[in-house]
Write a protein that holds these residues in place. Structure first.
Motif, mmCIF file in Angstrom:
data_model
loop_
_atom_site.group_PDB
_atom_site.id
_atom_site.type_symbol
_atom_site.label_atom_id
_atom_site.label_comp_id
_atom_site.label_asym_id
_atom_site.label_seq_id
_atom_site.Cartn_x
_atom_site.Cartn_y
_atom_site.Cartn_z
ATOM 1 N N ASP A 131 30.733 54.657 55.425
ATOM 2 C CA ASP A 131 30.267 54.040 56.668
ATOM 3 C C ASP A 131 29.240 54.918 57.359
ATOM 4 O OD1 ASP A 131 30.565 52.114 59.042
ATOM 5 O OD2 ASP A 131 31.063 54.056 59.943
ATOM 6 N N ALA A 132 29.461 56.226 57.359
ATOM 7 C CA ALA A 132 28.521 57.135 58.017
ATOM 8 C C ALA A 132 27.149 57.047 57.365
ATOM 9 C CB ALA A 132 29.052 58.566 57.977
ATOM 10 N N ARG A 133 27.115 57.005 56.035
ATOM 11 C CA ARG A 133 25.830 56.910 55.344
ATOM 12 C C ARG A 133 25.161 55.569 55.620
ATOM 13 N NH1 ARG A 133 28.910 58.969 50.983
ATOM 14 N NH2 ARG A 133 28.647 57.007 49.851
ATOM 15 N N ARG A 134 25.930 54.509 55.569
ATOM 16 C CA ARG A 134 25.374 53.177 55.814
ATOM 17 C C ARG A 134 24.933 53.044 57.268
ATOM 18 N NH1 ARG A 134 26.258 49.200 58.451
ATOM 19 N NH2 ARG A 134 28.124 50.188 59.284
ATOM 20 N N ARG A 135 25.737 53.546 58.194
ATOM 21 C CA ARG A 135 25.440 53.404 59.617
ATOM 22 C C ARG A 135 24.149 54.117 60.005
ATOM 23 N NH1 ARG A 135 29.544 55.976 61.238
ATOM 24 N NH2 ARG A 135 28.460 57.873 61.916
ATOM 25 N N THR A 136 23.915 55.263 59.410
ATOM 26 C CA THR A 136 22.697 56.003 59.757
ATOM 27 C C THR A 136 21.441 55.304 59.244
ATOM 28 O OG1 THR A 136 22.951 57.390 57.773
ATOM 29 C CG2 THR A 136 23.872 58.228 59.840
ATOM 30 N N GLN A 137 21.623 54.401 58.299
ATOM 31 C CA GLN A 137 20.484 53.642 57.793
ATOM 32 C C GLN A 137 20.336 52.291 58.492
ATOM 33 O OE1 GLN A 137 21.711 53.762 53.582
ATOM 34 N NE2 GLN A 137 19.830 54.893 53.167
ATOM 35 N N ALA A 138 21.473 51.628 58.709
ATOM 36 C CA ALA A 138 21.434 50.265 59.246
ATOM 37 C C ALA A 138 21.663 50.204 60.748
ATOM 38 C CB ALA A 138 22.476 49.394 58.537
ATOM 39 N N GLY A 139 22.337 51.201 61.298
ATOM 40 C CA GLY A 139 22.581 51.228 62.733
ATOM 41 C C GLY A 139 23.607 50.223 63.219
ATOM 42 N N GLU A 140 24.424 49.702 62.308
ATOM 43 C CA GLU A 140 25.416 48.704 62.679
ATOM 44 C C GLU A 140 26.822 49.226 62.381
ATOM 45 O OE1 GLU A 140 24.467 45.221 60.485
ATOM 46 O OE2 GLU A 140 22.598 44.823 61.568
ATOM 47 N N PRO A 141 27.752 49.040 63.311
ATOM 48 C CA PRO A 141 29.112 49.548 63.098
ATOM 49 C C PRO A 141 29.907 48.666 62.155
ATOM 50 C CG PRO A 141 28.995 48.390 65.185
ATOM 51 C CD PRO A 141 27.597 48.428 64.636
ATOM 52 N N GLN A 142 30.885 49.266 61.507
ATOM 53 C CA GLN A 142 31.916 48.538 60.781
ATOM 54 C C GLN A 142 33.227 48.728 61.526
ATOM 55 O OE1 GLN A 142 31.746 49.978 56.674
ATOM 56 N NE2 GLN A 142 30.692 48.097 56.105
ATOM 57 N N TRP A 143 34.102 47.719 61.426
ATOM 58 C CA TRP A 143 35.293 47.701 62.265
ATOM 59 C C TRP A 143 36.557 47.743 61.424
ATOM 60 C CZ3 TRP A 143 34.425 48.144 67.396
ATOM 61 C CH2 TRP A 143 33.116 47.907 67.826
ATOM 62 N N LEU A 144 37.597 48.308 62.022
ATOM 63 C CA LEU A 144 38.888 48.433 61.359
ATOM 64 C C LEU A 144 39.969 47.994 62.338
ATOM 65 C CD1 LEU A 144 39.796 49.588 58.561
ATOM 66 C CD2 LEU A 144 40.365 51.709 59.773
ATOM 67 N N PRO A 145 40.935 47.160 61.906
ATOM 68 C CA PRO A 145 42.017 46.769 62.805
ATOM 69 C C PRO A 145 42.795 47.987 63.303
ATOM 70 C CG PRO A 145 41.998 45.386 60.848
ATOM 71 C CD PRO A 145 41.038 46.503 60.586
ATOM 72 N N MET A 146 43.240 47.926 64.549
ATOM 73 C CA MET A 146 43.947 49.048 65.151
ATOM 74 C C MET A 146 45.112 49.515 64.286
ATOM 75 S SD MET A 146 46.681 50.335 66.990
ATOM 76 C CE MET A 146 47.595 48.975 67.719
ATOM 77 N N ARG A 147 45.827 48.593 63.664
ATOM 78 C CA ARG A 147 47.016 48.992 62.903
ATOM 79 C C ARG A 147 46.673 49.610 61.560
ATOM 80 N NH1 ARG A 147 51.242 44.166 64.714
ATOM 81 N NH2 ARG A 147 51.134 44.685 66.929
#
Length: 302
Positions: free
Chosen positions: A169-185
């Motif tokens: 996610d860190a690598r993708r986020r630094t390129q795309a600038g979009e967050p990925q989400w994870l359920p709290m549980r």
């Protein structure tokens, strides 16, 4: 200020965001009385102050303290992006809570303490290490090393998968600038006792429940290690309360913190207790055991 129950809703600003907080007056206090010490009460990771963050402030106020219980940015009534959980930003909220607290007539700005529960315990240690205005600390069932916390509540394969997912996610986020989400549980992999508590109270339907977090929040938590800065608090006193059977924040978190702290310090065990049994809504007797110790600690040093 809007009045509700035995507290008042107040607001202050942190990084330009409006932070909502509950303010309790000391029992029996009235305008013109001598100043009293104040305690900032910090909520845990899920930020459900209105559900399980009320009993600590009420008890401390009954003992004669001013108490300020903020909702960190992005939680409760506060402004900020939901699902963005950045420990260093919550530390800033805490510094600003202390600053705001000292502007209230009747609060003794030279006698300010902090009580943090669960992830609030992490923020209590971090904030005290960098802010000498905080004179006394109590951390209850608190996270002290985000990396070890995230690792030890998972089975090995779950930990490897999470670590790889955060890295990707860190690598993708630094390129795309979009967050990925994870359920709290999936963020807080939980033991059977904790899952039972969540199911019994059905928090998913609560309007202030935050159901998802971005993966950058987990990355930030992994890098948050209050135990590393804990030695800086001494000679200010710290009490560490832990639940003996805690499967959500394992007791080793408390042990490593206690070892790192300087004097004066005290370690308090809640025998046979799980994480949520430190809260009154699950176990009034166990909650009182921890609160009696905390009240005595604040009474001795604050």
């Amino acid at each position: 200020m809007a009045t509700d129950d035995d507290f008042e809703f107040v607001k202050f600003y942190s990084d330009g965001l409006r932070i909502s907080a509950r303010l309790w007056q000391p029992a029996g206090w009235s305008d013109g009385d001598a100043t009293r010490p104040g305690i900032v009460s910090l909520h845990g990771y899920t930020g459900m102050t209105h559900i399980y963050g009320m009993d600590v402030p009420r008890r401390l106020a009954a003992e004669g303290y001013w108490v300020l219980a903020p909702d960190h940015r992005g939680f409760g009534r506060s402004e900020g992006q939901r699902g963005r959980m950045r420990p260093l930003e919550q530390a800033q909220d805490t510094y600003d809570a202390v600053s705001f607290f000292s502007t209230i007539d009747g609060v003794d700005r030279e006698r300010l303490g902090v009580y943090g529960t669960s992830f609030g315990g992490a923020n209590a240690i971090w904030a005290a290490a960098f802010d000498e205005r905080i004179k006394v600390v109590v951390t209850s069932v608190g996270v002290t090393d985000g990396f070890e916390w995230m690792r030890t509540i998972r089975r090995p394969h779950e930990w490897y998968e999470l670590r790889d997912r955060i890295d990707q996610d860190a690598r993708r986020r630094t390129q795309a600038g979009e967050p990925q989400w994870l359920p709290m549980r999936e963020v807080m992999i939980s033991d059977p006792h904790t899952l039972g508590v969540w199911q019994n109270f059905n928090w998913d339907d609560d309007p202030y429940y935050v159901p998802e977090y971005d993966l950058e929040s987990l990355e930030a938590a992994l890098r948050y290690r209050p135990v590393w800065v804990a030695p800086q608090i001494a000679p200010r006193p710290v009490m560490v309360i832990y639940a003996e059977l805690d499967g959500l924040v394992p007791p080793e978190q408390a042990f490593s913190l206690y070892e790192a702290l300087g004097e004066p310090k005290k370690l308090v065990k809640l025998p046979g207790a799980h994480h949520y049994e430190s809260y009154a809504f699950v176990s009034a007797a166990m909650h009182e055991r921890g609160m009696a110790a905390a009240v005595a600690w604040f009474g001795q040093y604050l």
